[in-house]
Enzyme design. Structure first.
Site, mmCIF file in Angstrom:
data_model
loop_
_atom_site.group_PDB
_atom_site.id
_atom_site.type_symbol
_atom_site.label_atom_id
_atom_site.label_comp_id
_atom_site.label_asym_id
_atom_site.label_seq_id
_atom_site.Cartn_x
_atom_site.Cartn_y
_atom_site.Cartn_z
ATOM 1 N N GLU A 1 4.357 9.071 -6.994
ATOM 2 C CA GLU A 1 4.565 9.837 -5.603
ATOM 3 C C GLU A 1 5.739 10.869 -5.418
ATOM 4 O OE1 GLU A 1 6.801 7.252 -2.794
ATOM 5 O OE2 GLU A 1 5.963 7.974 -1.358
ATOM 6 N N ASN B 1 2.112 13.649 2.844
ATOM 7 C CA ASN B 1 2.527 12.873 1.509
ATOM 8 C C ASN B 1 1.207 12.564 0.704
ATOM 9 O OD1 ASN B 1 3.461 11.393 -0.716
ATOM 10 N ND2 ASN B 1 4.816 9.994 0.502
ATOM 11 N N LYS C 1 -1.311 10.078 2.120
ATOM 12 C CA LYS C 1 -0.547 8.616 2.418
ATOM 13 C C LYS C 1 -0.928 8.158 3.994
ATOM 14 C CE LYS C 1 3.901 5.932 1.769
ATOM 15 N NZ LYS C 1 4.845 6.460 1.189
ATOM 16 N N GLU D 1 10.213 9.114 6.310
ATOM 17 C CA GLU D 1 8.778 9.436 6.173
ATOM 18 C C GLU D 1 8.151 9.464 7.400
ATOM 19 O OE1 GLU D 1 6.342 8.232 2.841
ATOM 20 O OE2 GLU D 1 8.154 7.018 2.077
ATOM 21 N N CYS E 1 2.616 4.567 -2.894
ATOM 22 C CA CYS E 1 3.815 3.511 -2.676
ATOM 23 C C CYS E 1 3.530 2.561 -1.514
ATOM 24 C CB CYS E 1 4.915 4.482 -2.225
ATOM 25 S SG CYS E 1 6.427 3.780 -2.408
ATOM 26 N N ASN F 1 8.162 5.594 -4.835
ATOM 27 C CA ASN F 1 9.528 5.733 -4.770
ATOM 28 C C ASN F 1 9.979 4.426 -4.178
ATOM 29 O OD1 ASN F 1 10.700 8.743 -5.656
ATOM 30 N ND2 ASN F 1 8.519 8.680 -4.816
HETATM 31 N N1 CDV Z 1 8.118 5.547 -0.616
HETATM 32 C C1 CDV Z 1 7.721 4.462 -0.150
HETATM 33 O O1 CDV Z 1 6.935 4.204 0.462
HETATM 34 N N2 CDV Z 1 8.724 3.283 -0.332
HETATM 35 C C2 CDV Z 1 8.719 2.028 0.385
HETATM 36 C C3 CDV Z 1 9.961 1.549 0.695
HETATM 37 C C4 CDV Z 1 10.877 2.305 1.678
HETATM 38 C C5 CDV Z 1 9.916 0.173 1.114
HETATM 39 C C6 CDV Z 1 7.990 1.030 -0.344
HETATM 40 O O2 CDV Z 1 7.015 0.245 0.274
HETATM 41 O O3 CDV Z 1 8.201 0.980 -1.706
#
Ligand code: CDV
Length: 321
Positions: free
Chosen positions: A47, A110, A127, A146, A172, A197
């Site tokens: 990501e 994203n 996303k 975000e 993510c 991330n």
């Molecule tokens: N980049 C993300 O989406 N990170 C989230 C964190 C903030 C919990 C994740 O679900 O990994």
């Protein structure tokens, strides 16, 4: 029969705020060369691969934020990645911050793309599950903005024909939600690729911190099994601008078994020969959706944000068919 796709999961170590796109792209190209030596067809990057994870910082200056976004893909600094991939005949998946004008409006997403072996973009995903918050929360050790810097993705969870099979993408936080995978599973996904991330520390729930890698593992492994699909999850890991992030990059078979896993927290390529035909063993037996799934008997399902709506539930189930 077998349809082998050799996949490289290209974990990235931290990317500093001062690192230029050109420097990052050189790191990505190094991954591609190693992937080529190992016979990869497809390399999966994380990501927001091209920059540091900027939502950890609050600013009201939109120009400051927009420096992290790509206005074209490929653009002047990312063209080299596309050129190297085409030369090596390797496809790739890349996450990045996308700034685009749609219907006369500037929009920020994203985003992730799927690129074939001839460097043609064959799929795009924006996303949907944006974690965090929209306003500055100074009590946190670092922000997760975000919801401030991105709009919710508007392309749905689709699957694309590529690499000899049906390929889906998510990003993510999406990986924590069963519906992410089920919507793609219902479209026959045989391979789902995703990047993340994930800070080790979760400010609103520090009691979860010790379980970060475990949660990463269970959501992707169970989803692979329950949808009969390969899943490739790729981290940007390590200590980035003072924020430690989990690693745990892995390639998971439709059995739910992890077949390759990163050992460290830096730039690291792991590979596996993934037989897409293994998916059929699950899709045609225990998770034969057409034969065994009973959506008409599930009752109410949550189909609108934060609410239970019978009408939406019916609509969603109809679109399952
Ligand atoms: N980049 C993300 O989406 N990170 C989230 C964190 C903030 C919990 C994740 O679900 O990994």
């Amino acid at each position: 029969m077998s349809r082998i796709v050799t996949i490289g999961a290209a974990q990235m170590g931290p990317i500093a705020a001062h690192e230029s796109r050109t420097q990052v792209v050189q790191r990505l190209i190094a991954h591609l060369h190693e992937a080529s030596r190992r016979g990869c067809d497809l390399v999966v990057f994380p990501e927001l691969t091209l920059t540091t994870f900027f939502p950890r910082w609050y600013t009201e200056d939109q120009a400051e934020i927009d420096q992290w976004f790509e206005t074209e893909m490929p653009g002047p600094e990312t063209q080299a990645l596309f050129d190297a991939a085409a030369k090596l005949q390797i496809g790739f998946h890349l996450g990045y911050a996308e700034l685009v004008e749609e219907a006369g409006q500037v929009r920020r997403f994203n985003t992730a793309i799927l690129v074939d072996k001839n460097a043609q973009i064959i799929g795009k995903y924006r996303k949907i599950h944006l974690p965090g918050h929209a306003e500055n929360e100074p009590w946190r050790a670092f922000q997760h903005l975000e919801k401030r810097y991105f709009e919710t993705g508007n392309l749905g969870f689709r699957v694309f024909d590529g690499f000899g099979g049906k390929v889906g993408m998510c990003i993510c936080n999406d990986r924590r939600w069963p519906e992410t995978y089920r919507v793609m599973g219902l479209q026959g996904a045989e391979l789902i690729v995703l990047g993340y991330n994930t800070p080790v520390h979760n400010p609103p729930a520090p009691e979860h911190d010790a379980l970060g890698l475990f949660h990463n593992q269970i959501v992707m492994q169970s989803a692979a099994y329950q949808n009969g699909t390969w899943i490739v999850g790729v981290a940007k890991a390590g200590n980035e601008e003072g924020v430690p992030m989990i690693a745990g990059t892995q390639i998971i078979a439709p059995s739910g078994e992890t077949v390759a896993m990163a050992a460290g927290e830096g730039d690291e390529l792991i590979t596996a020969a993934c037989d897409l035909d293994l998916a059929a063993s699950y899709k045609s037996t225990v998770f034969n959706f057409a034969l065994h799934r009973e959506p008409q008997h599930y009752g109410l399902i949550t189909a609108t944000k934060g609410a239970v709506s019978p009408a939406d539930g019916v609509a969603l189930e109809k679109s399952d068919k």
